[in-house]
Design an enzyme around this catalytic site. Structure first.
Site, mmCIF file in Angstrom:
data_model
loop_
_atom_site.group_PDB
_atom_site.id
_atom_site.type_symbol
_atom_site.label_atom_id
_atom_site.label_comp_id
_atom_site.label_asym_id
_atom_site.label_seq_id
_atom_site.Cartn_x
_atom_site.Cartn_y
_atom_site.Cartn_z
ATOM 1 N N HIS A 1 0.976 -1.321 0.089
ATOM 2 C CA HIS A 1 -0.030 -0.064 -0.193
ATOM 3 C C HIS A 1 0.752 1.404 0.001
ATOM 4 O O HIS A 1 0.425 2.286 -0.556
ATOM 5 C CB HIS A 1 -1.094 -0.043 1.251
ATOM 6 C CG HIS A 1 -2.289 -1.007 0.442
ATOM 7 N ND1 HIS A 1 -2.191 -2.281 0.822
ATOM 8 C CD2 HIS A 1 -3.239 -0.460 -0.017
ATOM 9 C CE1 HIS A 1 -3.207 -2.730 0.080
ATOM 10 N NE2 HIS A 1 -4.074 -1.770 -0.549
ATOM 11 N N ARG B 1 -11.249 0.788 -3.805
ATOM 12 C CA ARG B 1 -10.938 0.110 -2.917
ATOM 13 C C ARG B 1 -11.692 0.502 -1.543
ATOM 14 O O ARG B 1 -11.200 1.709 -0.975
ATOM 15 C CB ARG B 1 -9.486 0.217 -2.512
ATOM 16 C CG ARG B 1 -8.739 -0.429 -3.633
ATOM 17 C CD ARG B 1 -7.096 -0.246 -3.102
ATOM 18 N NE ARG B 1 -6.341 -1.345 -3.802
ATOM 19 C CZ ARG B 1 -5.652 -1.107 -4.926
ATOM 20 N NH1 ARG B 1 -5.451 0.048 -5.485
ATOM 21 N NH2 ARG B 1 -4.848 -2.010 -5.414
ATOM 22 N N ARG C 1 -15.767 -2.393 -4.907
ATOM 23 C CA ARG C 1 -15.297 -3.452 -4.283
ATOM 24 C C ARG C 1 -15.737 -3.260 -2.878
ATOM 25 O O ARG C 1 -15.497 -2.394 -2.119
ATOM 26 C CB ARG C 1 -13.578 -3.629 -4.409
ATOM 27 C CG ARG C 1 -13.387 -5.059 -3.603
ATOM 28 C CD ARG C 1 -11.634 -5.167 -3.629
ATOM 29 N NE ARG C 1 -11.056 -4.183 -2.802
ATOM 30 C CZ ARG C 1 -9.695 -4.217 -2.773
ATOM 31 N NH1 ARG C 1 -9.155 -5.276 -3.785
ATOM 32 N NH2 ARG C 1 -9.079 -3.320 -2.230
ATOM 33 N N GLU D 1 -8.407 -13.246 -7.834
ATOM 34 C CA GLU D 1 -7.202 -12.879 -7.067
ATOM 35 C C GLU D 1 -6.558 -13.972 -6.350
ATOM 36 O O GLU D 1 -5.719 -13.633 -5.766
ATOM 37 C CB GLU D 1 -7.441 -11.681 -6.360
ATOM 38 C CG GLU D 1 -8.615 -11.516 -5.503
ATOM 39 C CD GLU D 1 -8.384 -10.352 -4.562
ATOM 40 O OE1 GLU D 1 -7.320 -9.470 -4.702
ATOM 41 O OE2 GLU D 1 -9.411 -10.012 -3.769
ATOM 42 N N ASN E 1 -2.139 -8.295 -8.042
ATOM 43 C CA ASN E 1 -1.235 -8.185 -6.795
ATOM 44 C C ASN E 1 -1.384 -9.368 -6.136
ATOM 45 O O ASN E 1 -0.307 -9.969 -5.602
ATOM 46 C CB ASN E 1 -1.607 -6.917 -6.152
ATOM 47 C CG ASN E 1 -1.948 -5.719 -6.835
ATOM 48 O OD1 ASN E 1 -1.174 -5.669 -8.053
ATOM 49 N ND2 ASN E 1 -2.276 -4.592 -6.576
ATOM 50 N N ASP E 2 -2.653 -10.056 -5.902
ATOM 51 C CA ASP E 2 -2.758 -10.957 -4.884
ATOM 52 C C ASP E 2 -2.831 -12.239 -5.685
ATOM 53 O O ASP E 2 -2.152 -13.403 -5.109
ATOM 54 C CB ASP E 2 -4.170 -10.944 -4.167
ATOM 55 C CG ASP E 2 -4.127 -10.138 -3.044
ATOM 56 O OD1 ASP E 2 -3.140 -10.130 -2.049
ATOM 57 O OD2 ASP E 2 -4.978 -9.257 -2.629
ATOM 58 N N ARG F 1 3.325 -10.766 -0.763
ATOM 59 C CA ARG F 1 3.815 -9.540 -1.685
ATOM 60 C C ARG F 1 4.383 -8.620 -1.308
ATOM 61 O O ARG F 1 5.203 -7.686 -1.710
ATOM 62 C CB ARG F 1 2.552 -8.787 -2.216
ATOM 63 C CG ARG F 1 1.478 -8.058 -1.116
ATOM 64 C CD ARG F 1 0.353 -8.083 -1.877
ATOM 65 N NE ARG F 1 -0.227 -6.837 -2.238
ATOM 66 C CZ ARG F 1 -1.569 -6.424 -2.267
ATOM 67 N NH1 ARG F 1 -2.319 -7.149 -2.412
ATOM 68 N NH2 ARG F 1 -1.841 -5.064 -2.571
ATOM 69 N N CYS G 1 -7.572 -5.277 -12.644
ATOM 70 C CA CYS G 1 -7.201 -4.123 -11.715
ATOM 71 C C CYS G 1 -5.831 -4.211 -10.875
ATOM 72 O O CYS G 1 -5.568 -3.229 -10.046
ATOM 73 C CB CYS G 1 -8.366 -3.771 -10.820
ATOM 74 S SG CYS G 1 -8.786 -5.352 -9.926
HETATM 75 C C1 PEP Z 1 -5.012 -6.928 -6.352
HETATM 76 O O1 PEP Z 1 -4.972 -7.724 -5.255
HETATM 77 O O2 PEP Z 1 -4.456 -7.073 -7.455
HETATM 78 C C2 PEP Z 1 -6.071 -5.798 -6.066
HETATM 79 C C3 PEP Z 1 -6.024 -5.002 -7.240
HETATM 80 O O3 PEP Z 1 -6.134 -5.472 -4.957
HETATM 81 P P1 PEP Z 1 -5.603 -5.029 -3.631
HETATM 82 O O4 PEP Z 1 -4.132 -4.533 -4.062
HETATM 83 O O5 PEP Z 1 -6.232 -4.027 -3.058
HETATM 84 O O6 PEP Z 1 -5.544 -6.120 -2.831
HETATM 85 MG MG MG Z 2 -6.366 -7.845 -3.862
#
Ligand code: PEP
Ligand code: MG
Length: 566
Positions: A186, A293, A329, A428, A451-452, A462, A499
């Site tokens: 983040h 988010r 979301r 994800e 990302n996840d 991550r 995303c």
């Molecule tokens: C992801 O997991 O790719 C995502 C976009 O959500 P976040 O980064 O908020 O977990």
């Molecule tokens: Mg995510």
């Protein structure tokens, strides 16, 4: 020079401001001069009330009246004779002010937390805040105020938390350096959203650097140059100017449709965290929002946002978007996203634990109030609902059932909403990739959260630099997942977006064009660059690249090949 992860582009040249976690330790002692101790305590309470009043004034201007009221509530609590009286009685009995404050506060925190009632539990969070603030005053611990950082400041911290960003003035902060985090943590997402150059995971940055020293933050290469000489300063100033020039050139892509070189059209959406970000998304020429988010509405406060507060936020975003797509979301907490007042239990393995849709389905009141707020806002725009962290069809069904329940409540109350609201899945997790063919039959759309998805497919956290070498969306396993999710969506006739951060990666773009992605959702500052990168590829050329890549065996081979062609 210190090395870290390049997390937000650009060059920042400025003076260090270290943000330290203040330790509030003391040794409790018995006091003999209780009058003097009482006076010390009362002075601290007065200072607290004055400072809180000033903060409330500032918050009222920057965030609004409601937010300021939380702080005013803290002042009332410290003027309450019951609470302060108990503290003073302890001091008169010989306790030092710190111990008296802590004991009484802890008693209230315990009492408020144990009722099980959400509103009362928020009072516990308020008392915790008060305790920390007054203890800091008594112990003379200065908390650095980010909002007061002078022009040309480089923030150096263990981590940049979402609540810290409230205080960041973009004009004054020229760079960010943190000790933890990765490209997708983040801290990185926030730095990119604010367009501040950032280098993360710099080991011991807060001890190696000292406040006031001049450094250069190279957010393109992940370097922090300490004690720069004249030559380095002019070299990096030139780099910074070139970077800003390129940014200006991208302006040619503003106001255009998002087309590949062979004419296929794509939706180019943005990721946002607040209604204010929706304005940024529109200013950046985004064509909609592919990921709102919502957890940011729940953070940086002491109590759950009410249904009305959420409704206002979603409605505001919808109005800013003027009918453009807005994918909201539902609450995705847990893992690296903590909301202290929810009192989530510490878990051995939080990323695989009780989080996101799992938490929401077990806390139905909270979930339903969010869904109702989204539904009510759907009367004001093209809103769609998306569930995070889906791993099984039952979770999607349970979420959809709750949407239906919320709809009938609203119908009964005669409240308008979009009867045909689309409900989609954020793909994800590895499980959602494997069962994408099953989910596609029951979801209205997919959005791939790379990302996840990368983390869960590779079993690599991550934010953990030790396993960062595994955490890549170009791992064959992750690419197979992405391709599969898109294909399953296409077969079922539903749109598939992405995303996760990979959607903006120039090396990923030809692959996504070839696989048949329909929507890219990226951070606002990436919009024009992604539009430019999409425009470079014909479908035919993209197919050739994808064919070659999907026949390769290792991530190194794949990235080396892709680096050579973009
Ligand atoms: C992801 O997991 O790719 C995502 C976009 O959500 P976040 O980064 O908020 O977990
Ligand atoms: Mg995510």
């Amino acid at each position: 020079m210190l090395k870290g992860i390049a997390a937000s582009e650009g060059i920042g040249i400025g003076k260090v401001m270290i943000i330290e976690d203040s330790t509030l330790e003391y040794t409790p002692k018995t006091v003999t001069d209780t009058d003097a101790e009482l006076q010390r305590f009362r002075d601290a309470v007065d200072t607290f009330c004055e400072e809180t009043e000033q903060q409330a004034e500032a918050v009222k201007k920057s965030a609004g009246e409601k937010e300021a009221e939380i702080l005013i509530g803290h002042i009332y609590m410290m003027k309450d004779p019951g609470m302060v009286g108990s503290m003073e009685a302890q001091i008169t009995g010989g306790q030092c002010a710190e111990a008296a404050l802590e004991q009484v506060c802890d008693m209230f925190i315990e009492a408020f937390s144990s009722t099980g009632d959400e509103v009362t539990a928020q009072r516990a969070a308020d008392v915790k805040d008060i305790k920390t603030a007054i203890l800091s005053i008594l112990l003379g611990v200065k908390t650095v105020k980010i909002s007061e950082a002078p022009a040309g400041t480089v923030l150096v911290a263990k981590e940049v938390t979402p609540s810290m960003t409230a205080g960041i003035n973009k004009e004054n902060i020229v760079g960010i350096v943190t000790e933890t985090g990765s490209q997708t943590s983040h801290s990185a997402i926030l730095a990119r959203a604010l367009e501040i150059p950032a280098v993360l995971s710099v080991e011991n940055a807060t001890t190696k650097l000292s406040s006031g020293e001049q450094i250069i933050v190279d957010g393109n290469d992940g370097d922090v140059i300490t004690a720069p000489n004249e030559a380095q300063i002019s070299e990096y100033s030139a780099k910074r100017d070139a970077f800003l020039r390129e940014k200006r050139e991208l302006e040619n892509y503003r106001g255009r449709r998002t087309l590949s070189a062979s004419g296929e059209e794509y939706e180019l959406f943005c990721n946002i965290g607040t209604p204010k970000d929706a304005v940024k998304a529109m200013n950046a020429d985004g064509e909609g929002v592919g990921l709102f988010r919502t957890e940011f509405l729940f953070m940086d406060r002491n109590a759950l946002p009410t249904e009305d507060e959420q409704f206002e936020a979603y409605k505001q975003a919808a109005l800013v978007l003027k009918g453009k797509g807005l994918i909201i979301r539902t609450l995705d907490i847990g893992g690296d996203k903590d909301i202290p007042y929810l009192g989530l239990e510490k878990e051995e393995n939080p990323f695989m634990g009780f989080r996101a849709i799992r938490y929401c389905l077990r806390n139905r009141d909270l979930f339903k109030s969010q869904i109702k707020a989204i539904l009510r806002a759907s009367a004001f725009g093209d809103i769609r609902i998306m569930f995070p962290l889906i791993t099984a069809v039952e979770e999607l069904r349970a979420g959809k059932a709750l949407v239906e329940e919320a709809k009938s409540d609203l119908r009964a109350s005669g409240i308008d909403f979009d009867e045909n609201i689309k409900v989609g899945v954020m793909t994800e997790t590895a499980a959602s990739g494997v069962i994408a063919h099953l989910l596609a039959k029951e979801a209205d759309f997919f959005s791939i959260g790379t990302n996840d998805l990368t983390g869960y497919t590779m079993a690599a956290d991550r934010g953990n630099s030790d396993v960062a070498y595994l955490y890549s969306p170009f791992q064959p396993s992750v690419l197979i997942m992405i391709k599969r999710i898109i294909e399953c969506g296409r077969e079922a006739g539903i749109p598939v977006g992405m995303c996760g951060e990979a959607a903006a990666n120039p090396m990923m773009i030809p692959l996504l064009i070839s696989f048949g992605l329909t929507e890219f959702s990226v951070s606002a500052p990436s919009v024009l660059k992604v539009r430019k990168n999409i425009s470079k590829w014909t479908k035919e050329e993209a197919d050739k690249v994808a064919d070659a890549v999907m026949n390769m065996t290792t991530e190194a081979e794949i990235t080396e090949y892709l680096k050579g062609i973009v």
